[in-house]
Design a protein around this motif. Structure first.
Motif, short mmCIF file in Angstrom:
data_model
loop_
_atom_site.label_atom_id
_atom_site.label_comp_id
_atom_site.label_asym_id
_atom_site.label_seq_id
_atom_site.Cartn_x
_atom_site.Cartn_y
_atom_site.Cartn_z
N VAL A 182 8.57 -58.34 -2.28
CA VAL A 182 9.18 -57.04 -2.08
C VAL A 182 7.97 -55.87 -2.49
O VAL A 182 7.52 -54.88 -1.77
CB VAL A 182 10.23 -56.64 -2.83
N LEU A 183 7.36 -56.22 -3.44
CA LEU A 183 6.14 -55.31 -3.98
C LEU A 183 5.22 -55.23 -3.07
O LEU A 183 4.44 -54.18 -2.77
CB LEU A 183 5.88 -55.43 -5.74
N TYR A 216 15.96 -63.37 -7.57
CA TYR A 216 15.79 -61.79 -7.25
C TYR A 216 14.27 -61.41 -7.73
O TYR A 216 13.45 -60.92 -7.15
CB TYR A 216 16.89 -61.01 -7.78
N TRP A 217 14.07 -61.85 -9.18
CA TRP A 217 12.84 -61.28 -9.54
C TRP A 217 11.66 -62.19 -9.03
O TRP A 217 10.45 -61.37 -8.94
CB TRP A 217 12.79 -61.31 -11.32
N THR A 264 11.31 -63.03 -5.94
CA THR A 264 11.26 -62.70 -4.91
C THR A 264 10.69 -60.99 -4.62
O THR A 264 9.72 -60.61 -3.93
CB THR A 264 12.55 -62.47 -3.99
N ARG A 265 11.20 -60.22 -5.57
CA ARG A 265 10.72 -59.03 -5.88
C ARG A 265 9.30 -58.82 -6.06
O ARG A 265 8.66 -57.94 -5.61
CB ARG A 265 11.44 -58.30 -7.01
N GLN A 295 6.11 -53.58 0.21
CA GLN A 295 5.94 -52.06 0.01
C GLN A 295 4.54 -51.65 -0.06
O GLN A 295 4.27 -50.42 0.53
CB GLN A 295 6.85 -51.83 -1.43
#
Length: 344
Positions: free
Chosen positions: A196-197, A188-189, A191-192, A200
């Protein structure tokens, strides 16, 4: 009185448009108008040609084909069905009934039904008690040979082994759950941070402004195409009216003037100088022919009367007296102008 008046509705305020919208609108509308006008005129010409083709060719051809199909297909099929298939089917149904159905019904009534009743009575009175006794014996035997050993095996062997296996599986499951939870948090971290960041940031900094610009351009292009299509419709209508007027002045008006100035007087002249005298001559010839036929009939009738008189002699009847003039002395005759009322 002021309280009864409906409230005044103000139109919604439009948002002020930016310089980008104004800068995009004019060239887009000009390009759309230049591109759409030929397409609209070609479309209108195609519509007119299709309507003319439909009215002049396709609809009469369809009606002719419909009538031809009715005459060549429907009516023969109806006659075949009515006068061939239906009588043959009725004859086959009657033959089927006489040859197969009636013998089968007779066999069912006179043979199968008594045999079936006898078998049912045999089963109820003989086979049912035997089957019930055999079933009870087999049930007791199965209970002592299968059910009791299987229950003992389940209680003393399968249940303890199953509990031990379930406890081991539960422990392994908990261990795997803890391991998967740790791996999931790490993924999760990762991938984030890695996906994700940046996504975004890309969405906020690049895609959203580009999407807004593309939305403005698309909206302006759509509005320009609608306006250009409407203007092209007016242009096409004006061109069509001009072509219709030009065709009327080049073709229709000369033809109408020639018809009124030349063909109509010539037709009247031909009617007065040729057709009417020909009709009058035909009528006179017909009248002469009828008179000649009447004279011929009179001559034939007199000749037949003379022949009858020569062959059979005179008859004893007196000559017929004219019906319209009396036979008195002082009556009016063709040689005298006096009558019985004017005579002294």
């Amino acid at each position: 009185m002021d309280l009864d008046k409906p409230p005044v509705r103000h139109p919604p305020r439009q948002r002020p448009e930016g310089c980008l919208v104004v800068a995009i609108r004019l060239p887009v509308r000009i390009v759309a108008l230049v591109l759409v006008v030929p397409v609209r005129m070609a479309w209108d010409a195609l519509v007119v040609a299709c309507r003319f083709l439909n009215d002049a060719l396709l609809r009469p051809l369809g009606r002719a084909l419909l009538w031809l199909g009715r005459v060549l297909v429907v009516l023969p099929l109806v006659g075949l069905w009515r006068y061939v298939v239906v009588p043959v089917g009725n004859a086959l149904v009657r033959l089927w009934t006489l040859v197969l159905v009636a013998p089968l019904l007779w066999c069912h009534r006179c043979l199968l039904t008594p045999v079936g009743h006898a078998l049912v009575r045999l089963y109820v009175r003989v086979l049912t008690p035997a089957v019930l006794g055999l079933g009870a014996a087999l049930a007791r035997l199965a209970r002592y040979l299968v059910v009791v050993p299987a229950r003992w095996l389940y209680d003393w062997f399968l249940a303890p082994v199953g509990r031990a296996v379930a406890w081991g599986v539960r422990g392994v499951g908990r261990l795997l759950a803890l391991l998967l939870a740790g791996i999931g948090r790490i993924l999760y971290w990762v991938t984030r941070v890695l996906v994700v960041l940046p996504a975004q940031a890309l969405w906020r900094r690049v895609l959203t402004p580009a999407g807004r610009v593309l939305a403005v351009v698309g909206r302006e292009v759509g509005d320009a195409l609608r306006h250009a299509w409407r203007i092209a419709g007016h242009v096409s209508l004006a061109v069509g009216r001009f072509l219709g007027t030009l065709l009327r002045w080049i073709f229709v008006e000369p033809v109408r003037r020639v018809y009124r100035s030349v063909l109509t007087p010539v037709g009247h002249l031909v009617r007065d100088l040729v057709l009417r005298p020909a009709v009058e001559a035909a009528r006179a010839a017909g009248r002469t022919g009828r008179e000649a036929l009447a004279a011929a009939r009179t001559s034939v009738r007199q000749a037949r009367a003379d022949v009858r008189r020569l062959l059979f002699g005179e008859s004893g009847q007196s000559d017929p007296v004219a019906r319209r003039e009396p036979s008195g002395r002082g009556t009016r005759t063709l040689d005298s102008r006096t009558t019985a009322l004017t005579k002294d």
